[in-house]
Design a protein around this motif. Structure first.
Motif, mmCIF file in Angstrom:
data_model
loop_
_atom_site.group_PDB
_atom_site.id
_atom_site.type_symbol
_atom_site.label_atom_id
_atom_site.label_comp_id
_atom_site.label_asym_id
_atom_site.label_seq_id
_atom_site.Cartn_x
_atom_site.Cartn_y
_atom_site.Cartn_z
ATOM 1 N N LEU A 166 -67.159 -40.978 -21.751
ATOM 2 C CA LEU A 166 -66.313 -40.634 -22.887
ATOM 3 C C LEU A 166 -66.699 -39.270 -23.445
ATOM 4 C CD1 LEU A 166 -64.125 -41.936 -24.815
ATOM 5 C CD2 LEU A 166 -66.028 -42.267 -26.374
ATOM 6 N N MET A 167 -67.995 -39.064 -23.601
ATOM 7 C CA MET A 167 -68.463 -37.782 -24.148
ATOM 8 C C MET A 167 -67.935 -36.619 -23.334
ATOM 9 S SD MET A 167 -72.370 -38.089 -25.494
ATOM 10 C CE MET A 167 -73.138 -39.012 -24.184
ATOM 11 N N VAL A 168 -68.029 -36.782 -22.028
ATOM 12 C CA VAL A 168 -67.598 -35.685 -21.166
ATOM 13 C C VAL A 168 -66.078 -35.583 -21.159
ATOM 14 C CG1 VAL A 168 -67.590 -34.846 -18.803
ATOM 15 C CG2 VAL A 168 -69.664 -35.830 -19.780
ATOM 16 N N ALA A 169 -65.434 -36.729 -21.127
ATOM 17 C CA ALA A 169 -63.968 -36.716 -21.042
ATOM 18 C C ALA A 169 -63.344 -36.023 -22.256
ATOM 19 C CB ALA A 169 -63.434 -38.136 -20.906
ATOM 20 N N ILE A 170 -63.961 -36.146 -23.406
ATOM 21 C CA ILE A 170 -63.334 -35.558 -24.590
ATOM 22 C C ILE A 170 -63.916 -34.200 -24.957
ATOM 23 C CG2 ILE A 170 -62.743 -37.827 -25.544
ATOM 24 C CD1 ILE A 170 -64.987 -37.342 -27.598
ATOM 25 N N ILE A 171 -64.644 -33.600 -24.018
ATOM 26 C CA ILE A 171 -65.207 -32.281 -24.317
ATOM 27 C C ILE A 171 -64.146 -31.277 -24.799
ATOM 28 C CG2 ILE A 171 -66.097 -30.221 -23.128
ATOM 29 C CD1 ILE A 171 -68.324 -31.905 -22.028
ATOM 30 N N PRO A 172 -62.972 -31.258 -24.176
ATOM 31 C CA PRO A 172 -61.962 -30.299 -24.675
ATOM 32 C C PRO A 172 -61.648 -30.538 -26.151
ATOM 33 C CG PRO A 172 -61.296 -31.219 -22.564
ATOM 34 C CD PRO A 172 -62.514 -31.965 -22.982
ATOM 35 N N LEU A 173 -61.529 -31.802 -26.521
ATOM 36 C CA LEU A 173 -61.270 -32.136 -27.914
ATOM 37 C C LEU A 173 -62.422 -31.675 -28.796
ATOM 38 C CD1 LEU A 173 -59.608 -33.821 -30.046
ATOM 39 C CD2 LEU A 173 -61.163 -35.708 -29.514
ATOM 40 N N THR A 174 -63.621 -31.979 -28.332
ATOM 41 C CA THR A 174 -64.806 -31.594 -29.099
ATOM 42 C C THR A 174 -64.817 -30.096 -29.340
ATOM 43 O OG1 THR A 174 -65.983 -33.365 -27.992
ATOM 44 C CG2 THR A 174 -67.309 -31.745 -29.160
ATOM 45 N N ARG A 175 -64.551 -29.355 -28.271
ATOM 46 C CA ARG A 175 -64.611 -27.900 -28.402
ATOM 47 C C ARG A 175 -63.525 -27.410 -29.356
ATOM 48 N NH1 ARG A 175 -63.699 -25.765 -23.282
ATOM 49 N NH2 ARG A 175 -65.552 -26.830 -22.514
ATOM 50 N N ALA A 176 -62.368 -28.023 -29.239
ATOM 51 C CA ALA A 176 -61.278 -27.607 -30.118
ATOM 52 C C ALA A 176 -61.634 -27.869 -31.584
ATOM 53 C CB ALA A 176 -60.001 -28.355 -29.753
ATOM 54 N N LEU A 177 -62.362 -28.922 -31.812
ATOM 55 C CA LEU A 177 -62.654 -29.295 -33.201
ATOM 56 C C LEU A 177 -63.850 -28.561 -33.785
ATOM 57 C CD1 LEU A 177 -62.055 -33.156 -33.135
ATOM 58 C CD2 LEU A 177 -60.675 -31.417 -34.266
ATOM 59 N N VAL A 178 -64.923 -28.448 -33.004
ATOM 60 C CA VAL A 178 -66.121 -27.852 -33.593
ATOM 61 C C VAL A 178 -66.554 -26.576 -32.895
ATOM 62 C CG1 VAL A 178 -66.968 -30.070 -34.429
ATOM 63 C CG2 VAL A 178 -67.725 -29.223 -32.206
ATOM 64 N N GLY A 179 -65.803 -26.141 -31.902
ATOM 65 C CA GLY A 179 -66.077 -24.851 -31.284
ATOM 66 C C GLY A 179 -67.130 -24.876 -30.201
ATOM 67 N N THR A 180 -67.814 -25.983 -30.022
ATOM 68 C CA THR A 180 -68.810 -26.058 -28.966
ATOM 69 C C THR A 180 -68.854 -27.480 -28.451
ATOM 70 O OG1 THR A 180 -71.155 -25.867 -28.437
ATOM 71 C CG2 THR A 180 -70.605 -26.451 -30.694
ATOM 72 N N SER A 181 -69.405 -27.661 -27.288
ATOM 73 C CA SER A 181 -69.477 -29.034 -26.798
ATOM 74 C C SER A 181 -70.905 -29.525 -26.752
ATOM 75 C CB SER A 181 -68.827 -29.147 -25.424
ATOM 76 O OG SER A 181 -69.677 -28.592 -24.452
ATOM 77 N N ILE A 182 -71.831 -28.695 -27.208
ATOM 78 C CA ILE A 182 -73.216 -29.183 -27.194
ATOM 79 C C ILE A 182 -73.842 -29.078 -28.576
ATOM 80 C CG2 ILE A 182 -73.611 -28.575 -24.790
ATOM 81 C CD1 ILE A 182 -75.253 -26.175 -25.947
ATOM 82 N N GLY A 183 -74.897 -29.775 -28.724
ATOM 83 C CA GLY A 183 -75.617 -29.746 -29.990
ATOM 84 C C GLY A 183 -75.179 -30.882 -30.908
ATOM 85 N N PRO A 184 -75.932 -31.036 -31.981
ATOM 86 C CA PRO A 184 -75.679 -32.158 -32.891
ATOM 87 C C PRO A 184 -74.262 -32.142 -33.461
ATOM 88 C CG PRO A 184 -77.702 -31.002 -33.494
ATOM 89 C CD PRO A 184 -77.078 -30.225 -32.403
ATOM 90 N N LYS A 185 -73.771 -30.942 -33.753
ATOM 91 C CA LYS A 185 -72.443 -30.849 -34.336
ATOM 92 C C LYS A 185 -71.415 -31.404 -33.358
ATOM 93 C CE LYS A 185 -70.033 -27.139 -36.818
ATOM 94 N NZ LYS A 185 -70.149 -25.647 -36.897
ATOM 95 N N ALA A 186 -71.562 -31.004 -32.101
ATOM 96 C CA ALA A 186 -70.612 -31.474 -31.083
ATOM 97 C C ALA A 186 -70.732 -32.987 -30.896
ATOM 98 C CB ALA A 186 -70.861 -30.764 -29.766
ATOM 99 N N ALA A 187 -71.935 -33.504 -31.059
ATOM 100 C CA ALA A 187 -72.130 -34.937 -30.824
ATOM 101 C C ALA A 187 -71.361 -35.769 -31.823
ATOM 102 C CB ALA A 187 -73.621 -35.276 -30.897
ATOM 103 N N ILE A 188 -71.115 -35.177 -32.988
ATOM 104 C CA ILE A 188 -70.397 -35.941 -34.014
ATOM 105 C C ILE A 188 -69.036 -36.399 -33.504
ATOM 106 C CG2 ILE A 188 -69.333 -35.763 -36.297
ATOM 107 C CD1 ILE A 188 -71.616 -33.848 -37.018
ATOM 108 N N VAL A 189 -68.403 -35.567 -32.698
ATOM 109 C CA VAL A 189 -67.052 -35.918 -32.244
ATOM 110 C C VAL A 189 -67.044 -37.185 -31.375
ATOM 111 C CG1 VAL A 189 -64.987 -35.119 -31.043
ATOM 112 C CG2 VAL A 189 -66.292 -33.533 -32.471
ATOM 113 N N PRO A 190 -67.784 -37.196 -30.261
ATOM 114 C CA PRO A 190 -67.747 -38.453 -29.489
ATOM 115 C C PRO A 190 -68.322 -39.640 -30.254
ATOM 116 C CG PRO A 190 -69.354 -36.900 -28.576
ATOM 117 C CD PRO A 190 -68.537 -36.149 -29.571
ATOM 118 N N LEU A 191 -69.327 -39.391 -31.066
ATOM 119 C CA LEU A 191 -69.860 -40.517 -31.844
ATOM 120 C C LEU A 191 -68.762 -41.100 -32.730
ATOM 121 C CD1 LEU A 191 -73.427 -39.269 -32.906
ATOM 122 C CD2 LEU A 191 -72.877 -41.202 -31.426
#
Ligand code: ATP
Ligand code: ATP
Ligand code: MG
Ligand code: MG
Lengths: 262, 218, 324, 218, 324
Positions: free
Chosen positions: B74-99
């Motif tokens: 799931l985390m990987v599958a929604i990376i595009p969404l994560t990036r769109a929302l927080v600008g990056t796909s790594i780090g604690p901020k990015a983790a908030i999205v899949p969580l």
């Protein structure tokens, strides 16, 4: 934070007149295997390159490449070339390795029950890693020792690609570190010396080690995005990761687990 | 050993902060989304205030789809969404999205079952004086089931703490990830159990707070 | 105001309403009585659309209830207050908040709400329990909260489902007085479901007896109670029979309001010069006076004299068959 | 692609069986343990039938301790237990142990909050005719909260399916593990999404069954 | 059997029982009345130990209730049936299962349970609803299930908290008859909390009025109702005053059982040769006869004659202050 590409130039913000500029940050991705080594190289890199190195440890073998590809990190150091090639091929990316130097991990068959290859019985239970990169290595290792045969043209083979298995080995995919604690439950495991070392066992106690050529072939290398392959700082990174000091560190602290491939 | 303790000491604080950061924001967002989904589910369900099979089925399926994904996929599958929302796909901020994505349906289900437990008589009473459906949901159903909802959110926060350890795959760090990479994968039991002990403390505090609120509100 | 024609409703196989016909005029206080399980609560719930009916017609202000579903059921219900048999209070709201809830839902401003809630609290005598949760209230206190809540929005129709069953007689009186006051002052229509005949007598103008899914007996309260139709007897039981003297004859005489102060008994005693005892009586307070029946016991030979006398006075009487 | 589909076909059955095997037994055991823990918790809690702070605190802490472990660490930490119980620490059979250990407290918490919701009046009524504490628990509290408990167990089964994918770390196989190792890790999207689709089906069926039972019992 | 001495209890700052002293003998049917919130339910709950008291003593069969906690509270409660004000039925059990539950808990065998449940169902008239869940029952039907459940174990003491408040008069009568039967046949002690004075009159032997945390007025039912002590008036309100004629004088005369059949009124009418009207009356059925008061209205000048006459007959009377 942003990556170096994003804020390296054209910074016309108010900080312009601040003389003491923040050091620019290079983000390097790595995994559990190499986090100590990268940490060790950090000091050298920072003093020679003038950049700050931020080490990001991923708990997964795929995400560091994804992060690199999308620009969330600038470089990574955790993978061997066969894995990199497979990743590029399957995901259509253009990640490139930098240079020819790398660090290899010793690899072999360990067992708490058996003393030699010959003792491996028919239908033996053999533990192999369950992540693609290390499973590939394990299967190839078994292949080169004549236990199994793998279908041609598969980059990252799985159990399913085993087309010949004369000894009827029962290959069990287990989480890497967990291989060690599973040794009592299987006849032998195919895995890294580093696991033995870290868990307080002797990494040199393998029944058989991978040959040197393969060990080198599976050396882990610095990987960059293609558009970044000529950046200046990566030289310093390579130097810091593959200097004599590092060699000494591996010899002393990680004896028998890592082999300099340089 | 002594050395390990030093390492432990030096990482606990920053990683604790990352854990807090991830857990706090994902709790915040997933509670909001969870509530919204639960409300729609309980309004549109068969015996709900405004039954609507289509909406219910779509949402219900969506939740099940999300909950079917192994978290890392799931985390990987929604990376595009994560990036769109927080600008990056790594780090604690990015983790908030899949969580948030993974826990929202979980909270939604819990809240949904809490809402379904509300005495039908109360809902009728509210109808009898002309409360709108939303008012019934907010002023009656949610209000009445707050204790159960508090228990659910407590449970969810502890689950988020659990999931956050897997966010190490996104390089997000945090205590759980440290326990895995510096502890488990490095066979360093001091760090492994040391961080787990800290997590135990956090979980205890979360649970005690939850129990306290529950008793207070009951 | 409220009119039902051939109303029918079943739960599964059991038909609750076979054929309900009734008409409640604006300003009526209509009493609905019937045995336990007769369908009284269900009927009330049909009026404000909480329950659907199967066929027939139920109209409020000339509009079919089921049509309100499409045109403003909320506004419709706003005007219909309901006191539920089981109170249905929010456990997690205080008494104050429970009463305030309907007004909150209709977005009254805080000050108005506060004023009205305090007014209602005083009315039902619960000022002290304002900040308590229903859980710790006594049964009657809960019921009073339910009453206050139903009145909060100044409804035009008030549906009371056993609204005083948990109240002591004095509190009951004061609530009934309150209901009657608002009925008179504001002209609101009240439907009262109750098992307490005293409640019917005290405030209702009309009464209907629900029996076997039909509402065959209905009319002015005093008439019904005077006439003692079979359906009323079915409901009340003919309790007195068992304790009337078995010696002599028992004559039940019915008092009307206007007979009350006319010295009937004393005059009869002297005129007829026969002895009799008052062995049973129900002189009860109705909305506007006393009404009821008295049973007198006398020797068999006096029966003719007494009944003749009563007949000349125009007073209804009935000889009671004492089953010998 | 075609080749991938063939692979998918050839592994789905055996792996599905493994998933069923793991999910079935861990659901079975963790429901039993979850119930037992929940019952003890709800009896011994402050306003319970037989308050006992010590027992409550010990159990409560134990639950929190277990729930604090990142799952993979838990799996490793309890290997001795696993081995003692099923004779090995790898394979689907072995996976049942950590799955049960991790989900029991989860179910316990859910059931505990369901039991706490039971109307105090009913408990008093039962006391009034001399029901014993256990009878109150079984014949009143559990009976009354069965619908909520069904929802909880549904939620738990879906969580078990999720956890079982991580049990791949024990070489237990199963659909989730295949999705991870053969799909995600090997960049084989056919296998990855193929298995996930199968999991979605299972989750849908579990949820639908749960909802059906809930409605039936409500 | 049940004896409380200086019983005290507070909820937080509000003292519910200041000083309750009462004694209920074996075989009594004791009526406990009081205003809403007086503490009646709380008292019942103290009797079977569902609520704890602060100080004073409450003894059942000579043993302090709080001591039962250590020696067999279950057995103790087995012998005390309780009908709860809010029924407290299991929503997820059928009517049958609800009634069977106490017996199941005491491990009766299936056949005995079935027999007893069916018996009880018949008693409360719910055979048809046997397999329904309480949710779909009417208020009175629920109450009947609660009654049946409380009787299931053949308790020695039965606590009834508003056990008939949701029942129609006829069902109420039959339940009361049932209670009286079991009281007489099995000698069980019954404590009845109710707001329906007719219930007190019909079955109670003794009554106590709970007021301001004390139980100052208590005694035989007939005495209390005849004497109309202030606490009773506080409870009932002096309703009639408002409708008594304001012309002339109103005299209330009290009937005792033995006066009933003695032709008082008719003889008085003839002997005293004065006119009077019966303007209010409460001749009500008590356990064993009729008892009550009548208010007669007469011209001021006749008052002396009438009261003298009544006094010579030994009939209690009281002049009513009609507030002019
Ligand atoms: N949802 C339902 N499903 C099935 N039967 C129902 C339902 N609701 C009510 N009933 C049945 O319909 C009948 C009428 O119920 P209702 O509550 O209207 O009676 P009631 O006249 O108010 O009685 P009571 O005076 O005892 O409150 C009862 O027999 C009841 O069991
Ligand atoms: N758990 C509690 N906490 C605080 N106050 C309580 C609690 N239980 C009851 N009370 C209060 O104690 C008083 C007596 O309550 P109780 O239920 O005994 O009254 P009651 O005489 O049965 O009244 P009713 O006739 O209205 O049922 C009430 O004022 C009530 O609000
Ligand atoms: Mg009803
Ligand atoms: Mg009470």
């Amino acid at each position: 934070g942003c990556s170096i590409n994003a804020n390296s130039s054209d910074d016309t913000s108010s900080e312009v007149d601040t003389k003491v500029e923040e050091k620019e940050i290079i983000k390097i991705g790595t995994t559990g295997f190499f986090k100590d080594i990268v940490q060790e190289a950090k000091k050298d890199f920072e003093s020679t390159s003038g950049y700050e190195l931020e080490v990001i440890v991923f708990d997964d073998n795929v995400t560091p490449n994804i992060a690199l590809d999308e620009g969330s990190i600038d470089v990574n150091f955790y993978q061997h070339v066969p894995f990199l090639d497979a990743f590029n091929k399957e995901r259509g990316t253009n990640l490139v390795k930098y240079g020819e130097k790398g660090i290899a991990c010793t690899y072999g068959i360990y067992s708490s029950k058996l003393k030699s290859l010959e003792e491996i019985p028919n239908g033996a239970k053999i533990g192999i890693a369950n992540d693609s990169s290390n499973r590939t290595r394990g299967l190839r290792f078994l292949e080169s020792n004549g236990f199994i045969k793998i279908k041609d043209g598969v980059d990252l083979p799985t159990k399913l690609d085993v087309i010949e298995n004369p000894k009827n080995l029962d290959l069990i995919e287990i989480d890497g570190p967990k291989l060690i604690s599973s040794m009592e439950d299987v006849d032998a495991v195919v895995g890294y010396g580093i696991y033995m070392l870290l868990s307080g066992k002797d990494p040199k106690s393998a029944i058989i080690f991978d040959n040197e050529e393969d060990t080198k072939r599976y050396a882990d290398v610095i990987v960059l995005r293609e558009d970044n392959k000529n950046v200046e700082w990566v030289k310093h990174l390579e130097a810091a990761l593959t200097n004599e000091k590092m060699r000494k560190y591996m010899d002393e602290e990680l004896e028998g687990a890592y082999i300099p491939a340089y | 050993m002594d050395n390990n303790l030093t390492i432990l000491n030096s990482i606990i604080w920053p990683e604790l902060l990352k854990t807090f950061y991830m857990v706090f924001f994902s709790t915040f967002f997933s509670t909001i989304f969870g509530f919204m989904i639960a409300i729609v589910l309980s309004i549109t369900r068969k015996d709900g205030l405004n039954p609507n099979e289509t909406i219910y089925k779509v949402l219900n399926t969506l939740i099940n789809v999300i909950r079917s994904f192994p978290f890392i996929i799931l985390m990987v599958a929604i990376i595009p969404l994560t990036r769109a929302l927080v600008g990056t796909s790594i780090g604690p901020k990015a983790a908030i999205v899949p969580l948030t994505v993974v826990v929202s349906p979980f909270i939604a289900r819990l809240i949904e079952s809490s809402l379904n437990e509300v005495d039908k008589g109360l809902i009728e009473a509210a109808k009898s004086f002309g409360a709108s459906n939303l008012q019934i949901v907010f002023k009656v159903m949610i209000k009445e089931s707050i204790p159960l909802i508090i228990s659910s959110i407590t449970l969810a926060i502890i689950s988020i703490i659990g999931f956050s350890s897997m966010a190490g795959a996104l390089g997000a760090g945090g205590l759980g990830a440290v326990a895995l990479t510096y502890g488990y994968q490095s066979f360093n039991t001091t760090i492994m159990y040391g961080t787990v002990v800290v997590i135990i403390f956090i979980v205890q505090i979360v649970q005690a707070t939850g129990n306290f609120l529950y008793r207070k509100l009951k | 105001m409220i009119e039902s024609i051939n109303l029918q409703k079943s739960f599964g196989n059991t038909q609750v309403f076979k054929d309900i016909n009734l008409k409640i005029e604006e300003g009526d206080i209509y009493g609905l009585v019937g045995r336990s399980g007769a369908g009284k609560s269900t009927f009330l719930r049909c009026i404000n659309g909480l329950e659907k009916y199967d066929s027939g017609s139920l109209m409020i202000d000339g509009i079919e209830v089921r049509d309100y579903y499409n045109k403003g059921i909320r506004e419709f219900r706003k005007n219909i207050g309901m006191i539920f048999q089981h109170f249905s209070l929010m456990n997690r709201k205080t008494v104050y908040e429970n009463i305030a809830l309907p007004m909150e839902c209709w977005k009254y401003n805080k000050k108005d709400i506060d004023k009205r809630v305090k007014e209602l609290l005083e009315l039902v005598g619960l000022e002290e329990k304002m900040n308590d949760k229903p859980k710790i209230l006594s049964g009657g206190q809960k019921q009073r909260v339910a009453i206050a809540r139903a009145l909060a929005l100044n409804p035009k129709i008030l549906l009371c489902d056993e609204a005083t069953s948990a109240l002591d007689p004095k509190t009951t009186s004061s609530i009934l007085k309150l209901l009657r006051d608002i009925n008179e002052k504001l002209g609101i229509t009240i439907v009262v479901v109750t098992h307490q005949m005293s409640v019917i007598r005290e405030i209702c103008t009309k009464v209907g007896i629900l029996e076997h899914g039909e509402l065959l007996t209905k009319g002015d309260v005093e008439d019904i109670f005077l006439q003692q139709p079979q359906s009323l007897i079915n409901l009340l039981g003919e309790e007195e029979n068992s304790i009337l003297p078995s010696k002599g004859k028992n004559i039940r005489m019915f008092y009307r309001k206007e007979d009350i102060a006319t010295n009937i008994i004393s005059r009869m005693a002297r005129k007829s010069d026969v002895d009799f005892s008052i062995v049973w009586g129900k002189l009860e307070k109705y909305r506007d006076g006393v009404l009821g029946s008295i049973v007198i016991n006398t020797e068999e030979e006096n029966v003719g004299i007494i009944t003749d006398y009563l007949t000349t006075l125009g007073i209804k009487w009935r000889l009671i068959d004492n089953g010998q």
